[in-house]
Design a protein around this motif. Structure first.
Motif, PDB file in Angstrom:
ATOM      1  N   LEU A 131       0.840  -1.188   0.000  1.00  0.00           N
ATOM      2  CA  LEU A 131       0.000   0.000   0.000  1.00  0.00           C
ATOM      3  C   LEU A 131       0.879   1.243   0.000  1.00  0.00           C
ATOM      4  O   LEU A 131       2.035   1.218   0.445  1.00  0.00           O
ATOM      5  CB  LEU A 131      -0.922   0.007   1.215  1.00  0.00           C
ATOM      6  CG  LEU A 131      -1.971  -1.109   1.264  1.00  0.00           C
ATOM      7  CD1 LEU A 131      -2.700  -1.087   2.599  1.00  0.00           C
ATOM      8  CD2 LEU A 131      -2.950  -0.976   0.102  1.00  0.00           C
ATOM      9  N   ALA A 132       0.333   2.348  -0.463  1.00  0.00           N
ATOM     10  CA  ALA A 132       1.105   3.586  -0.535  1.00  0.00           C
ATOM     11  C   ALA A 132       1.664   3.986   0.830  1.00  0.00           C
ATOM     12  O   ALA A 132       2.780   4.501   0.925  1.00  0.00           O
ATOM     13  CB  ALA A 132       0.238   4.707  -1.101  1.00  0.00           C
ATOM     14  N   ARG A 133       0.909   3.724   1.878  1.00  0.00           N
ATOM     15  CA  ARG A 133       1.371   4.132   3.205  1.00  0.00           C
ATOM     16  C   ARG A 133       2.635   3.389   3.632  1.00  0.00           C
ATOM     17  O   ARG A 133       3.330   3.811   4.557  1.00  0.00           O
ATOM     18  CB  ARG A 133       0.270   3.921   4.239  1.00  0.00           C
ATOM     19  CG  ARG A 133      -0.106   2.469   4.480  1.00  0.00           C
ATOM     20  CD  ARG A 133      -1.138   2.353   5.589  1.00  0.00           C
ATOM     21  NE  ARG A 133      -1.499   0.969   5.853  1.00  0.00           N
ATOM     22  CZ  ARG A 133      -2.723   0.496   5.823  1.00  0.00           C
ATOM     23  NH1 ARG A 133      -3.736   1.280   5.496  1.00  0.00           N
ATOM     24  NH2 ARG A 133      -2.969  -0.779   6.106  1.00  0.00           N
ATOM     25  N   ASP A 134       2.920   2.284   2.955  1.00  0.00           N
ATOM     26  CA  ASP A 134       4.116   1.505   3.272  1.00  0.00           C
ATOM     27  C   ASP A 134       5.257   1.769   2.298  1.00  0.00           C
ATOM     28  O   ASP A 134       6.258   1.052   2.305  1.00  0.00           O
ATOM     29  CB  ASP A 134       3.777   0.017   3.271  1.00  0.00           C
ATOM     30  CG  ASP A 134       2.761  -0.337   4.343  1.00  0.00           C
ATOM     31  OD1 ASP A 134       2.872   0.214   5.459  1.00  0.00           O
ATOM     32  OD2 ASP A 134       1.854  -1.145   4.062  1.00  0.00           O
ATOM     33  N   ARG A 135       5.117   2.787   1.462  1.00  0.00           N
ATOM     34  CA  ARG A 135       6.150   3.141   0.493  1.00  0.00           C
ATOM     35  C   ARG A 135       6.655   4.555   0.790  1.00  0.00           C
ATOM     36  O   ARG A 135       5.877   5.498   0.900  1.00  0.00           O
ATOM     37  CB  ARG A 135       5.587   3.108  -0.923  1.00  0.00           C
ATOM     38  CG  ARG A 135       6.565   3.543  -2.008  1.00  0.00           C
ATOM     39  CD  ARG A 135       7.422   2.398  -2.484  1.00  0.00           C
ATOM     40  NE  ARG A 135       6.625   1.455  -3.275  1.00  0.00           N
ATOM     41  CZ  ARG A 135       7.062   0.275  -3.685  1.00  0.00           C
ATOM     42  NH1 ARG A 135       8.285  -0.126  -3.372  1.00  0.00           N
ATOM     43  NH2 ARG A 135       6.288  -0.541  -4.387  1.00  0.00           N
ATOM     44  N   THR A 136       7.978   4.707   0.912  1.00  0.00           N
ATOM     45  CA  THR A 136       8.564   6.015   1.188  1.00  0.00           C
ATOM     46  C   THR A 136       8.981   6.680  -0.123  1.00  0.00           C
ATOM     47  O   THR A 136       9.740   6.116  -0.906  1.00  0.00           O
ATOM     48  CB  THR A 136       9.791   5.897   2.101  1.00  0.00           C
ATOM     49  OG1 THR A 136       9.379   5.330   3.348  1.00  0.00           O
ATOM     50  CG2 THR A 136      10.408   7.261   2.361  1.00  0.00           C
ATOM     51  N   VAL A 185      17.059  11.474   4.224  1.00  0.00           N
ATOM     52  CA  VAL A 185      15.960  11.306   3.276  1.00  0.00           C
ATOM     53  C   VAL A 185      16.308  10.266   2.220  1.00  0.00           C
ATOM     54  O   VAL A 185      15.521   9.353   1.928  1.00  0.00           O
ATOM     55  CB  VAL A 185      15.614  12.658   2.624  1.00  0.00           C
ATOM     56  CG1 VAL A 185      14.695  12.462   1.422  1.00  0.00           C
ATOM     57  CG2 VAL A 185      14.947  13.581   3.633  1.00  0.00           C
ATOM     58  N   LEU A 186      17.504  10.374   1.636  1.00  0.00           N
ATOM     59  CA  LEU A 186      17.876   9.458   0.557  1.00  0.00           C
ATOM     60  C   LEU A 186      18.025   8.019   1.050  1.00  0.00           C
ATOM     61  O   LEU A 186      17.733   7.079   0.312  1.00  0.00           O
ATOM     62  CB  LEU A 186      19.170   9.924  -0.107  1.00  0.00           C
ATOM     63  CG  LEU A 186      19.041  11.165  -0.991  1.00  0.00           C
ATOM     64  CD1 LEU A 186      20.403  11.585  -1.516  1.00  0.00           C
ATOM     65  CD2 LEU A 186      18.073  10.928  -2.145  1.00  0.00           C
ATOM     66  N   GLU A 187      18.458   7.829   2.280  1.00  0.00           N
ATOM     67  CA  GLU A 187      18.614   6.474   2.796  1.00  0.00           C
ATOM     68  C   GLU A 187      17.281   5.746   2.937  1.00  0.00           C
ATOM     69  O   GLU A 187      17.242   4.521   2.969  1.00  0.00           O
ATOM     70  CB  GLU A 187      19.345   6.507   4.138  1.00  0.00           C
ATOM     71  CG  GLU A 187      20.843   6.795   3.988  1.00  0.00           C
ATOM     72  CD  GLU A 187      21.564   6.805   5.323  1.00  0.00           C
ATOM     73  OE1 GLU A 187      20.881   6.930   6.375  1.00  0.00           O
ATOM     74  OE2 GLU A 187      22.806   6.726   5.322  1.00  0.00           O
ATOM     75  N   ARG A 188      16.178   6.494   2.981  1.00  0.00           N
ATOM     76  CA  ARG A 188      14.848   5.886   3.100  1.00  0.00           C
ATOM     77  C   ARG A 188      14.091   5.866   1.781  1.00  0.00           C
ATOM     78  O   ARG A 188      13.036   5.245   1.680  1.00  0.00           O
ATOM     79  CB  ARG A 188      14.016   6.668   4.119  1.00  0.00           C
ATOM     80  CG  ARG A 188      14.529   6.592   5.543  1.00  0.00           C
ATOM     81  CD  ARG A 188      13.548   7.240   6.491  1.00  0.00           C
ATOM     82  NE  ARG A 188      12.206   6.639   6.382  1.00  0.00           N
ATOM     83  CZ  ARG A 188      11.124   7.133   6.956  1.00  0.00           C
ATOM     84  NH1 ARG A 188      11.198   8.250   7.657  1.00  0.00           N
ATOM     85  NH2 ARG A 188       9.956   6.524   6.812  1.00  0.00           N
TER      86      ARG A 188
END
Length: 310
Positions: A131-136, A185-188
């Motif tokens: 789901l979108a909520r589980d995608r960074t 930010v980039l690491e996630r």
């Protein structure tokens, strides 16, 4: 009566003539619009596109402001002959176009749509995406266009991490800034979207080191400026599988040369600088409003900070 010089490629004038004339009339501005002049000292305002041929602003001694039709101003901001105030284009049409393009390509990669669109082996792989909520999703650049794109992604439910050079506050977005914030930010970032202006500080921002900070197989989406990315480093990261895919709308040289490896790389999607286009109707209203403000002694909108480059 004001004199306004429209300095852009000739093909643009038929698109802008009626909307700009109407917008000026609606704003109560008496003006004549010209596409060339033998008396530059009589010009009050220049409506400008960097590919329109005008490069020497010295003769425009009476010009009160240069009003760009483009959001990006890197091609003019360092022009030493430009001493007049410079305003970049920020309007609803640009924001809406960028929001739609970014949302579409983020969803494409989030849902893994490519595997279903091109499936010659007829694979029946019933693995649903998260789901979108589980995608960074990382949004690098939180100006007007970045905020518009970020807000759309938040509305879709994504975990949106934002980064900018200075601190910003965007509803629903976890905002970071500075060098440490960029790495965090980039690491996630499973998907990273680049919407930064091009400056001396952001050129080659996505180099080999920073591409290496991203999770293995991450996706890079660039509708910002081509030179934000070190092309050689990106190709190496794609070949090594560090970056899973790159969707690119902007390039150092445009049109992208036919022999550039981006065209044939299996993990690169090229779109021809269409993510966001200045729409004449809405852009004309922004131009007219800035002229009205200038004539009324009010602050100009979207005034460029020459020191920062945008």
């Amino acid at each position: 009566m004001l004199t306004i010089l429209f300095s852009a490629p000739p093909a643009r004038w038929p698109q802008y003539q009626a909307p700009l004339t109407a917008a000026l009339q609606e704003a109560g501005i008496a003006a004549r619009i010209v596409t060339e002049t033998e008396a530059p000292e009589t010009v009050d305002y220049v409506v400008y596109a960097p590919n329109g041929g005008l490069s020497d602003f010295t003769p425009f001694t009476g010009c009160r402001a240069v009003l760009s039709l483009w959001a990006g101003v890197e091609n003019i901001v360092t022009n030493d002959t430009l001493t007049q105030p410079l305003c970049r284009m920020v309007d609803a049409g640009l924001e809406e176009g960028m929001r739609e393009w970014v949302a579409g390509h983020v969803l494409r990669h989030h849902l893994g749509m490519d595997a279903h669109i091109v499936n010659p082996a007829h694979r029946w792989d019933q693995v649903a995406p998260p789901l979108a909520r589980d995608r960074t999703v990382a949004l690098l650049g939180l100006g007007a266009l970045g905020q518009a794109a970020a807000s759309a992604l938040v509305a879709l439910g994504f975990d949106v991490q934002g980064w900018s050079r200075t601190q910003r506050e965007v509803p629903g977005v976890t905002c970071h800034h500075g060098a440490e914030g960029l790495r965090a930010v980039l690491e996630r970032a499973e998907i990273a979207v680049l919407l930064l202006p091009l400056t001396a500080q952001t050129e080659n921002l996505m180099n080999a080191e920073r591409l290496g900070w991203m999770p293995a197989g991450a996706v890079l989406i660039n509708p910002g400026r081509g030179a934000l990315i070190d092309d050689t480093a990106l190709l190496a990261a794609l070949d090594a599988g560090r970056i899973g895919h790159a969707t690119l709308d902007v390039f150092r040289s445009e049109p992208l040369p036919a022999d550039h490896p981006f065209w044939t790389h299996p993990r690169v999607t090229v779109t021809p600088h269409i993510a966001s286009e200045t729409r004449p109707a809405s852009a004309a209203r922004v131009i007219a409003e800035n002229i009205r403000r200038s004539e009324a002694g009010e602050p100009l909108l979207h005034l460029v900070d020459r020191a920062r480059g945008y």
